[in-house]
Motif scaffolding. Sequence first.
Motif, mmCIF file in Angstrom:
data_model
loop_
_atom_site.group_PDB
_atom_site.id
_atom_site.type_symbol
_atom_site.label_atom_id
_atom_site.label_comp_id
_atom_site.label_asym_id
_atom_site.label_seq_id
_atom_site.Cartn_x
_atom_site.Cartn_y
_atom_site.Cartn_z
ATOM 1 N N ARG A 130 67.824 102.169 69.005
ATOM 2 C CA ARG A 130 66.415 102.347 69.397
ATOM 3 C C ARG A 130 66.218 102.213 70.903
ATOM 4 O O ARG A 130 65.257 102.730 71.460
ATOM 5 C CB ARG A 130 65.519 101.317 68.698
ATOM 6 C CG ARG A 130 65.473 101.469 67.185
ATOM 7 C CD ARG A 130 64.801 100.287 66.552
ATOM 8 N NE ARG A 130 65.575 99.073 66.847
ATOM 9 C CZ ARG A 130 65.162 97.833 66.592
ATOM 10 N NH1 ARG A 130 63.975 97.622 66.063
ATOM 11 N NH2 ARG A 130 65.922 96.797 66.869
ATOM 12 N N PHE A 131 67.123 101.493 71.579
ATOM 13 C CA PHE A 131 66.935 101.209 73.005
ATOM 14 C C PHE A 131 68.068 101.713 73.888
ATOM 15 O O PHE A 131 67.996 101.613 75.100
ATOM 16 C CB PHE A 131 66.776 99.693 73.213
ATOM 17 C CG PHE A 131 65.748 99.095 72.300
ATOM 18 C CD1 PHE A 131 64.394 99.338 72.497
ATOM 19 C CD2 PHE A 131 66.120 98.325 71.213
ATOM 20 C CE1 PHE A 131 63.436 98.820 71.639
ATOM 21 C CE2 PHE A 131 65.173 97.795 70.349
ATOM 22 C CZ PHE A 131 63.827 98.048 70.564
ATOM 23 N N ALA A 132 69.101 102.280 73.279
ATOM 24 C CA ALA A 132 70.302 102.684 74.025
ATOM 25 C C ALA A 132 70.011 103.715 75.108
ATOM 26 O O ALA A 132 70.719 103.783 76.111
ATOM 27 C CB ALA A 132 71.353 103.217 73.056
ATOM 28 N N LYS A 133 68.966 104.530 74.927
ATOM 29 C CA LYS A 133 68.660 105.602 75.885
ATOM 30 C C LYS A 133 67.844 105.115 77.094
ATOM 31 O O LYS A 133 67.651 105.856 78.046
ATOM 32 C CB LYS A 133 67.881 106.721 75.184
ATOM 33 C CG LYS A 133 68.664 107.375 74.047
ATOM 34 C CD LYS A 133 69.257 108.691 74.488
ATOM 35 C CE LYS A 133 69.931 109.448 73.378
ATOM 36 N NZ LYS A 133 71.232 108.944 72.995
ATOM 37 N N ILE A 134 67.354 103.876 77.056
ATOM 38 C CA ILE A 134 66.565 103.362 78.184
ATOM 39 C C ILE A 134 67.503 103.114 79.367
ATOM 40 O O ILE A 134 68.463 102.357 79.247
ATOM 41 C CB ILE A 134 65.839 102.043 77.814
ATOM 42 C CG1 ILE A 134 64.878 102.253 76.631
ATOM 43 C CG2 ILE A 134 65.083 101.487 79.031
ATOM 44 C CD1 ILE A 134 64.269 100.961 76.094
#
Length: 125
Positions: free
Chosen positions: A73-77
């Motif tokens: 859910r947050f890997a692309k930030i």
Amino acid sequence: MPKKILVVDDEELLVKMVGLRLKANGYEVISACDGKEGLAKAKEESPDLIILDVMMPGMDGYKVCGLLKKDTRFAKIPVIMFTAKAQVDDKKIGEEVGANAYITKPFDPQVLLAKIKELLGESKT
């Protein structure tokens, strides 16, 4: 809709200074004063970018970055590691945990802003 940036650093004055600079450039700013709070706020707020200090009480920035990058859910930030630790080994650890950039303190605000724009895919105007 302004891009949301999370600034995580245990130096309160630095957080304020960076926050003011980011707000002046049209960003929404959220802040946290340690790794655990930073991790919680990242999950709660889903910011567009995270500026993350390395040396903090409780949980260091490498750990926070690694945990976020392992979570789909947050890997692309994009994460900018922000630290006084300028050794090659420190940068290597930053890369290993998935940091997108590494900026050392003391820092040039223009370099930081340029890196933010680059990571957010904003035009260089």
